[in-house]
Design an enzyme around this catalytic site. Structure first.
Site, PDB file in Angstrom:
ATOM      1  N   THR A   1       0.875  -1.171   0.000  1.00 53.38           N
ATOM      2  CA  THR A   1       0.000   0.000   0.000  1.00 53.38           C
ATOM      3  C   THR A   1       0.907   1.215   0.000  1.00 53.38           C
ATOM      4  O   THR A   1       1.542   1.543   1.008  1.00 53.38           O
ATOM      5  CB  THR A   1      -0.921   0.000   1.232  1.00 53.38           C
ATOM      6  OG1 THR A   1      -1.789  -1.132   1.161  1.00 53.38           O
ATOM      7  CG2 THR A   1      -1.775   1.272   1.263  1.00 53.38           C
TER       8      THR A   1
ATOM      9  N   LYS B   1      -7.251   1.592  -3.421  1.00 48.93           N
ATOM     10  CA  LYS B   1      -6.962   1.203  -2.033  1.00 48.93           C
ATOM     11  C   LYS B   1      -7.171   2.377  -1.085  1.00 48.93           C
ATOM     12  O   LYS B   1      -7.618   2.204   0.057  1.00 48.93           O
ATOM     13  CB  LYS B   1      -5.522   0.677  -1.926  1.00 48.93           C
ATOM     14  CG  LYS B   1      -5.113   0.244  -0.509  1.00 48.93           C
ATOM     15  CD  LYS B   1      -5.965  -0.910   0.014  1.00 48.93           C
ATOM     16  CE  LYS B   1      -5.601  -1.290   1.458  1.00 48.93           C
ATOM     17  NZ  LYS B   1      -4.311  -1.973   1.569  1.00 48.93           N
TER      18      LYS B   1
ATOM     19  N   LYS C   1      -0.440   5.337   8.511  1.00 45.79           N
ATOM     20  CA  LYS C   1       0.411   5.464   7.325  1.00 45.79           C
ATOM     21  C   LYS C   1      -0.437   5.522   6.069  1.00 45.79           C
ATOM     22  O   LYS C   1      -0.226   6.385   5.194  1.00 45.79           O
ATOM     23  CB  LYS C   1       1.388   4.280   7.259  1.00 45.79           C
ATOM     24  CG  LYS C   1       2.397   4.338   6.105  1.00 45.79           C
ATOM     25  CD  LYS C   1       1.928   3.615   4.845  1.00 45.79           C
ATOM     26  CE  LYS C   1       1.905   2.118   5.026  1.00 45.79           C
ATOM     27  NZ  LYS C   1       1.574   1.436   3.739  1.00 45.79           N
TER      28      LYS C   1
END
Length: 290
Positions: free
Chosen positions: A98, A173, A241
């Site tokens: 990611t 995502k 994050k």
């Protein structure tokens, strides 16, 4: 059968690489920054390990990676010991990290210069999804390149879809993480409300999960939230994050994320309580222990 490499044997990459060998029947070489983890993987699954990404990628048809962030990704792809230095023309790099859409586009462009394909392919489903081989994979990149790698990806996925050109997988995502953050805050407030009202949370969830409020998070996390159990799953540090990536992209495209911004602040409070590695469902801890 394909000849593949897998770079990064964390909680996600370790079982994903295993599925490529055991379920997919592919020839697999692995690389991990900590060699002991690579040795353990080979002892469990077979295959072989190499001490640099370049060596692992040499001769591979497809090189997979699942590492921590943009910088980690660049470190295993670029440079004299990076995967691109060992990959042959026509090979494909599939990144399950990611990461930002920017790094996906950068590596796609550099790959084109070397006649190497690049697919950004972040996943959803968490550690359990990786272990059970039922991840959802959202991909960006050239259609022809994607078509060639999709059957191999399905060794550890239950769904895989190309969302558009390079970077589209990462953007998808981001949408996923934005939705999950809002959903978990709502679920936290609902479960806490049920407890304060003297309701049986298990019965409440059993009823409302069959209606419009139902979700994977409700069915899988509401019971543990009610019990105050968070020592598992997708860590708060990782979610922050990911949300940071969402905020950076939102600054670029003009999207407004007021609720997500607020929930990110709540996650910062969870970190202040020592919950860095708690599951993201730990938002309820702020309500139950105010």
């Amino acid at each position: 059968m394909a000849k593949v490499a897998f770079l990064g044997l964390g909680v996600m990459g370790y079982p994903m690489a295993g599925h490529l060998l055991n379920k997919g029947g592919h020839e697999v070489a692995v690389y991990n920054r900590t060699t002991a983890k690579a040795e353990k993987w080979v002892a469990e699954f077979g295959g072989r390990f190499e001490t640099t990404p370049r060596e692992a990628a040499a001769g591979a048809d497809i090189v997979f990676a699942c590492v921590g962030n943009d910088d980690d990704l660049r470190s295993v792809v670029l440079g004299d010991d990076g995967a691109y230095a060992g990959m042959s023309k026509g090979a494909v790099f599939v990144d399950h990290t990611t990461a930002s859409a920017d790094v996906a586009r950068q590596l796609h462009k550099l790959g084109q210069e070397r006649e190497i394909g690049f697919i950004d392919a972040p996943v959803s489903g968490g550690q359990a999804g990786a272990e059970n081989g039922v991840l959802t994979v959202m991909c960006g990149g050239d259609a022809g390149v994607y078509d060639n790698v999709e059957p191999v990806i399905m060794a550890f996925a239950r769904a895989c879809k190309r969302m558009g050109d390079s970077g589209a997988g990462q953007l998808t995502k981001m949408v996923n993480q934005i939705c999950i953050a809002g959903l978990l805050q709502g679920l936290s407030e609902g479960v806490n409300f049920a407890q304060k009202a003297g309701l049986d949370v298990e019965q409440v969830v059993d009823v409302i999960s069959k209606g419009a409020a139902g979700s994977w998070q409700m069915e899988n996390r509401a019971p543990t939230m009610a019990e105050g159990k968070f020592d598992f799953g997708f860590a708060v540090d990782w979610m922050r994050k990911d949300l940071g990536i969402c905020f950076e992209e939102a600054r670029n495209n003009g999207a407004r994320l007021p609720v997500t911004t607020l929930i990110d602040q709540f996650y910062a409070q969870v970190q202040d309580r020592g919950g860095n590695r708690w599951d993201t469902s730990s938002l309820i801890h702020l309500l139950a222990n105010s």
